[in-house]
Design a protein around this motif. Sequence first.
Motif, PDB file in Angstrom:
ATOM      1  N   GLY A  50       0.868  -1.109  -0.142  1.00 37.56           N
ATOM      2  CA  GLY A  50      -0.117  -0.493   0.191  1.00 37.56           C
ATOM      3  C   GLY A  50       0.740   1.534  -0.206  1.00 37.56           C
ATOM      4  N   VAL A  51       0.726   2.487   0.090  1.00 36.41           N
ATOM      5  CA  VAL A  51       0.754   3.922   0.277  1.00 36.41           C
ATOM      6  C   VAL A  51       2.326   3.530   1.711  1.00 36.41           C
ATOM      7  CG1 VAL A  51       0.208   6.394   0.945  1.00 36.41           C
ATOM      8  CG2 VAL A  51      -1.082   4.807  -0.758  1.00 36.41           C
ATOM      9  N   ILE A  52       2.738   4.259   1.854  1.00 29.44           N
ATOM     10  CA  ILE A  52       3.856   4.504   2.536  1.00 29.44           C
ATOM     11  C   ILE A  52       4.187   6.111   2.279  1.00 29.44           C
ATOM     12  CG2 ILE A  52       6.072   3.858   3.043  1.00 29.44           C
ATOM     13  CD1 ILE A  52       6.099   1.017   1.096  1.00 29.44           C
ATOM     14  N   THR A  53       4.331   6.234   4.291  1.00 31.16           N
ATOM     15  CA  THR A  53       4.522   7.699   4.148  1.00 31.16           C
ATOM     16  C   THR A  53       6.028   7.951   4.516  1.00 31.16           C
ATOM     17  OG1 THR A  53       3.820   7.494   6.009  1.00 31.16           O
ATOM     18  CG2 THR A  53       2.498   8.242   4.374  1.00 31.16           C
ATOM     19  N   GLY A  54       6.718   9.562   4.702  1.00 28.17           N
ATOM     20  CA  GLY A  54       7.850   9.254   4.653  1.00 28.17           C
ATOM     21  C   GLY A  54       8.140  11.366   4.218  1.00 28.17           C
ATOM     22  N   TYR A  55       9.770  11.971   4.884  1.00 27.38           N
ATOM     23  CA  TYR A  55       9.607  12.853   4.129  1.00 27.38           C
ATOM     24  C   TYR A  55      10.277  13.292   3.198  1.00 27.38           C
ATOM     25  CZ  TYR A  55       8.649  13.906   9.399  1.00 27.38           C
ATOM     26  OH  TYR A  55       7.820  13.317  10.299  1.00 27.38           O
ATOM     27  N   LYS A  56      10.139  14.316   2.126  1.00 28.45           N
ATOM     28  CA  LYS A  56      11.287  14.627   1.237  1.00 28.45           C
ATOM     29  C   LYS A  56      11.684  16.038   2.063  1.00 28.45           C
ATOM     30  CE  LYS A  56       9.088  17.752  -1.636  1.00 28.45           C
ATOM     31  NZ  LYS A  56       8.793  18.322  -2.347  1.00 28.45           N
ATOM     32  N   TYR A  57      13.528  15.447   1.773  1.00 25.79           N
ATOM     33  CA  TYR A  57      14.297  16.761   2.212  1.00 25.79           C
ATOM     34  C   TYR A  57      14.719  17.607   0.984  1.00 25.79           C
ATOM     35  CZ  TYR A  57      15.092  14.157   6.575  1.00 25.79           C
ATOM     36  OH  TYR A  57      14.950  13.529   7.813  1.00 25.79           O
ATOM     37  N   SER A  58      14.337  18.865   1.079  1.00 25.95           N
ATOM     38  CA  SER A  58      14.858  20.121   1.101  1.00 25.95           C
ATOM     39  C   SER A  58      16.399  19.922   0.854  1.00 25.95           C
ATOM     40  CB  SER A  58      14.527  20.973   0.562  1.00 25.95           C
ATOM     41  OG  SER A  58      14.654  21.574   1.920  1.00 25.95           O
ATOM     42  N   HIS A  59      17.015  20.593  -0.386  1.00 24.73           N
ATOM     43  CA  HIS A  59      18.351  21.244  -0.520  1.00 24.73           C
ATOM     44  C   HIS A  59      18.720  22.020   1.135  1.00 24.73           C
ATOM     45  CE1 HIS A  59      22.734  21.724  -1.110  1.00 24.73           C
ATOM     46  NE2 HIS A  59      22.309  22.957  -0.800  1.00 24.73           N
ATOM     47  N   SER A  60      18.006  22.709   1.843  1.00 24.71           N
ATOM     48  CA  SER A  60      18.080  23.076   3.054  1.00 24.71           C
ATOM     49  C   SER A  60      17.374  22.474   4.051  1.00 24.71           C
ATOM     50  CB  SER A  60      17.207  24.270   3.615  1.00 24.71           C
ATOM     51  OG  SER A  60      16.392  24.704   2.973  1.00 24.71           O
ATOM     52  N   HIS A  61      17.440  20.750   4.036  1.00 23.64           N
ATOM     53  CA  HIS A  61      16.704  19.943   5.237  1.00 23.64           C
ATOM     54  C   HIS A  61      15.885  20.819   6.137  1.00 23.64           C
ATOM     55  CE1 HIS A  61      19.790  16.665   5.164  1.00 23.64           C
ATOM     56  NE2 HIS A  61      20.385  17.661   4.572  1.00 23.64           N
ATOM     57  N   ILE A  62      14.554  21.670   4.568  1.00 19.19           N
ATOM     58  CA  ILE A  62      13.214  21.218   5.007  1.00 19.19           C
ATOM     59  C   ILE A  62      12.652  20.442   4.954  1.00 19.19           C
ATOM     60  CG2 ILE A  62      11.018  22.997   4.705  1.00 19.19           C
ATOM     61  CD1 ILE A  62      12.968  25.292   4.527  1.00 19.19           C
ATOM     62  N   ARG A  63      11.888  19.697   6.014  1.00 22.85           N
ATOM     63  CA  ARG A  63      11.002  18.769   5.674  1.00 22.85           C
ATOM     64  C   ARG A  63       9.605  18.673   5.484  1.00 22.85           C
ATOM     65  NH1 ARG A  63      11.784  15.068  10.920  1.00 22.85           N
ATOM     66  NH2 ARG A  63      11.717  17.061  12.143  1.00 22.85           N
ATOM     67  N   THR A  64       8.992  18.018   4.278  1.00 19.54           N
ATOM     68  CA  THR A  64       7.878  18.103   4.202  1.00 19.54           C
ATOM     69  C   THR A  64       7.327  17.183   4.058  1.00 19.54           C
ATOM     70  OG1 THR A  64       8.243  18.589   2.294  1.00 19.54           O
ATOM     71  CG2 THR A  64       7.350  20.014   3.632  1.00 19.54           C
ATOM     72  N   LYS A  65       5.967  16.440   4.418  1.00 16.21           N
ATOM     73  CA  LYS A  65       5.671  14.589   4.135  1.00 16.21           C
ATOM     74  C   LYS A  65       5.200  14.220   2.761  1.00 16.21           C
ATOM     75  CE  LYS A  65       3.879  13.315   8.311  1.00 16.21           C
ATOM     76  NZ  LYS A  65       4.441  11.752   8.794  1.00 16.21           N
ATOM     77  N   ARG A  66       5.155  13.423   2.718  1.00 15.49           N
ATOM     78  CA  ARG A  66       5.150  12.583   0.928  1.00 15.49           C
ATOM     79  C   ARG A  66       4.507  11.392   0.909  1.00 15.49           C
ATOM     80  NH1 ARG A  66       9.385  11.130  -3.059  1.00 15.49           N
ATOM     81  NH2 ARG A  66       7.527  10.352  -3.333  1.00 15.49           N
ATOM     82  N   LYS A  67       4.158  11.410   0.563  1.00 17.92           N
ATOM     83  CA  LYS A  67       3.729   9.677  -0.182  1.00 17.92           C
ATOM     84  C   LYS A  67       4.093   9.066  -1.798  1.00 17.92           C
ATOM     85  CE  LYS A  67      -0.942  11.183   1.283  1.00 17.92           C
ATOM     86  NZ  LYS A  67      -2.316  11.034   0.521  1.00 17.92           N
ATOM     87  N   TRP A  68       4.445   7.832  -1.022  1.00 15.68           N
ATOM     88  CA  TRP A  68       5.172   6.653  -2.083  1.00 15.68           C
ATOM     89  C   TRP A  68       4.182   5.745  -2.791  1.00 15.68           C
ATOM     90  CZ3 TRP A  68       8.493   8.320   1.156  1.00 15.68           C
ATOM     91  CH2 TRP A  68       9.676   8.953   1.046  1.00 15.68           C
ATOM     92  N   LYS A  69       2.881   5.871  -4.231  1.00 18.67           N
ATOM     93  CA  LYS A  69       2.059   4.915  -4.270  1.00 18.67           C
ATOM     94  C   LYS A  69       2.656   3.509  -4.995  1.00 18.67           C
ATOM     95  CE  LYS A  69      -0.563   9.203  -4.475  1.00 18.67           C
ATOM     96  NZ  LYS A  69      -1.533   9.936  -4.894  1.00 18.67           N
ATOM     97  N   PRO A  70       2.080   2.798  -4.798  1.00 24.09           N
ATOM     98  CA  PRO A  70       2.496   1.737  -5.356  1.00 24.09           C
ATOM     99  C   PRO A  70       1.756   1.799  -6.856  1.00 24.09           C
ATOM    100  CG  PRO A  70       0.988   1.115  -4.543  1.00 24.09           C
ATOM    101  CD  PRO A  70       1.518   2.132  -3.691  1.00 24.09           C
ATOM    102  N   ASN A  71       2.569   0.920  -7.689  1.00 22.42           N
ATOM    103  CA  ASN A  71       1.915   1.632  -8.975  1.00 22.42           C
ATOM    104  C   ASN A  71       1.126  -0.150  -9.420  1.00 22.42           C
ATOM    105  OD1 ASN A  71       1.998   0.803 -11.798  1.00 22.42           O
ATOM    106  ND2 ASN A  71       3.717   0.521 -12.398  1.00 22.42           N
ATOM    107  N   LEU A  72      -0.304  -0.183  -9.465  1.00 27.21           N
ATOM    108  CA  LEU A  72      -1.302  -0.264  -9.371  1.00 27.21           C
ATOM    109  C   LEU A  72      -1.685  -0.990 -10.503  1.00 27.21           C
ATOM    110  CD1 LEU A  72      -2.398   0.436  -5.618  1.00 27.21           C
ATOM    111  CD2 LEU A  72      -1.532  -2.021  -6.025  1.00 27.21           C
TER     112      LEU A  72
END
Length: 63
Positions: free
Chosen positions: A11-33
């Motif tokens: 299923g969908v997995i959540t985590g963080y996207k890190y910018s160059h300045s290490h600002i974290r924002t939430k993101r999702k990885w979706k499976p190829n269904l």
Amino acid sequence: MARKCDVCGKGVITGYKYSHSHIRTKRKWKPNLQRVRIVVGGSPRRILVCTRCLRSGKVKRAI
């Protein structure tokens, strides 16, 4: 409809996207269904299957 593989449960997995300045924002990885027709109990049905299950031959496709 849940975005989850009906064969392996991936299923969908959540985590963080890190910018160059290490600002974290939430993101999702979706499976190829893929929506495929498979044979279940002698009759064809449409289910969501991830591409890994399709490629490894875990499902028998209906023609």
